[in-house]
Design an enzyme around this catalytic site. Structure first.
Site, short mmCIF file in Angstrom:
data_model
loop_
_atom_site.label_atom_id
_atom_site.label_comp_id
_atom_site.label_asym_id
_atom_site.label_seq_id
_atom_site.Cartn_x
_atom_site.Cartn_y
_atom_site.Cartn_z
N LYS A 106 2.27 25.08 63.37
CA LYS A 106 1.73 25.78 64.54
C LYS A 106 0.58 26.71 64.16
O LYS A 106 0.49 27.85 64.62
CB LYS A 106 2.83 26.53 65.29
CG LYS A 106 3.94 25.61 65.82
CD LYS A 106 4.98 26.37 66.59
CE LYS A 106 6.04 25.42 67.17
NZ LYS A 106 6.88 24.79 66.13
N ARG A 107 -0.31 26.21 63.32
CA ARG A 107 -1.44 27.01 62.86
C ARG A 107 -2.41 27.30 64.01
O ARG A 107 -2.58 26.48 64.92
CB ARG A 107 -2.15 26.31 61.71
CG ARG A 107 -1.28 26.15 60.45
CD ARG A 107 -0.77 27.50 59.95
NE ARG A 107 -0.17 27.41 58.63
CZ ARG A 107 1.11 27.60 58.36
NH1 ARG A 107 1.95 27.87 59.35
NH2 ARG A 107 1.56 27.53 57.12
#
Length: 311
Positions: A106-107
């Site tokens: 979930k960058r």
């Protein structure tokens, strides 16, 4: 294109599911922990070694029936450098068994920082005259709520390295609607993000009708899932929320097209902790995971039907 390979694995196994490898020490059988702690002590390294042995056992039991794994980076980072090494070794082992690897990170950032995330998780880095692939994921989950500045660096890296991304659109958590269900000019924020995925995906076209820009859409919101499938015809879905979060096969039925394609459904605790639910011998944890994976596959295929691909 990377998601084409995932679709081919799904068709080959007739199984649109992914096993989430989000291990806590509480999930690991005592005999594995005892062995690792005896050798490495009750240390971060000992914990990381136990997670790796646990993961390898799961992969060995699943690789021929489940097309993909999804290790969540946080569960490895919490054990420091040794845990991060276990993340890499888990990806490496899954890849060696022919599984598709989705790194759940979930960058979320922009510009050169996102370029660095992209290089780390989807690309390569240059060190003097040598080139290295830092991590071994085939796709990465990302947060697109900073807009196109946070996605375009990823798309360029995906194109160069045959990788894919899954962008958070309508997440499975109970409070997701606090922001994602709000409307701008009559359209919900999650639908707006979905249409952005369709647009970004034009730069990563696939051969089976789905692009390399996928979307994370929770099974816990079946009506929204069905609606998004209708309005996002080229976007492949990563679908959390099945099992431990309460969703079942009937809730994910709307994610799939007439060919049985369109999404891959995640189960983490349901598979990893199947031996605890069954109350079977902990030495049988991997076979219990396999039994649960087969049950999940059969449950979902009961609503999906036969999966076929055509170019």
């Amino acid at each position: 294109m990377s998601l084409d390979r995932l679709i081919e694995k799904i068709e080959q196994t007739q199984n649109p599911t992914v096993a989430g490898l989000d291990p806590k020490l509480a999930y690991v059988p005592e005999y594995i922990k005892e062995k690792c702690f005896e050798k490495y002590g009750e240390t971060l390294k000992g914990a990381a070694k136990a997670l790796l042995e646990f993961n390898k056992g799961l992969i060995d039991a699943l690789y021929d029936i489940v097309p993909a794994v999804k290790p969540q980076a946080a569960y490895y980072e919490m054990y420091g450098p040794a845990g991060v090494k276990t993340l890499y070794k888990t990806q490496e082992y899954a890849r060696s068994k022919g599984m598709y690897v989705i790194t759940d990170g979930k960058r979320n950032d922009i510009g050169t920082t996102m370029e660095a995330y992209a290089a780390a998780h989807l690309g390569k880095v240059q060190v003097g005259s040598q080139t290295y692939e830092p991590f071994l994921g085939d796709a990465l989950t990302v947060n697109g709520y900073l807009g196109s500045d946070g996605i375009k660096p990823l798309i360029a890296t995906c194109r160069e390295n045959d990788k894919g991304i899954f962008v958070l659109v309508k997440t499975s958590n109970p409070s997701s609607g606090e922001l994602q269900d709000r409307k701008i000019d009559g359209m919900t924020i999650y639908e707006t993000m979905g249409h952005m995925c369709e647009k970004w995906g034009e730069e990563l076209p696939g051969v089976y009708g789905y692009s390399g820009v996928g979307a994370v859409v929770g099974a816990t919101y079946p009506e929204q899932l069905r609606y998004l499938r209708d309005v996002l015809p080229s976007t492949f879905f990563l679908i959390p929320g099945y099992g431990a979060q309460g969703a079942g096969a009937k809730d994910i039925a709307g994610a799939f097209d007439k060919n049985g394609l369109g999404g891959i459904v995640n189960s983490s605790r349901g598979i990893m902790c199947a031996y605890q639910k069954e109350k079977c011998d902990e030495h049988d944890y991997a076979e219990a995971a396999r039994r649960e994976a087969i049950r999940m596959r059969d449950d979902i295929m009961g609503v999906v039907g036969k999966i076929t691909i055509s170019k």
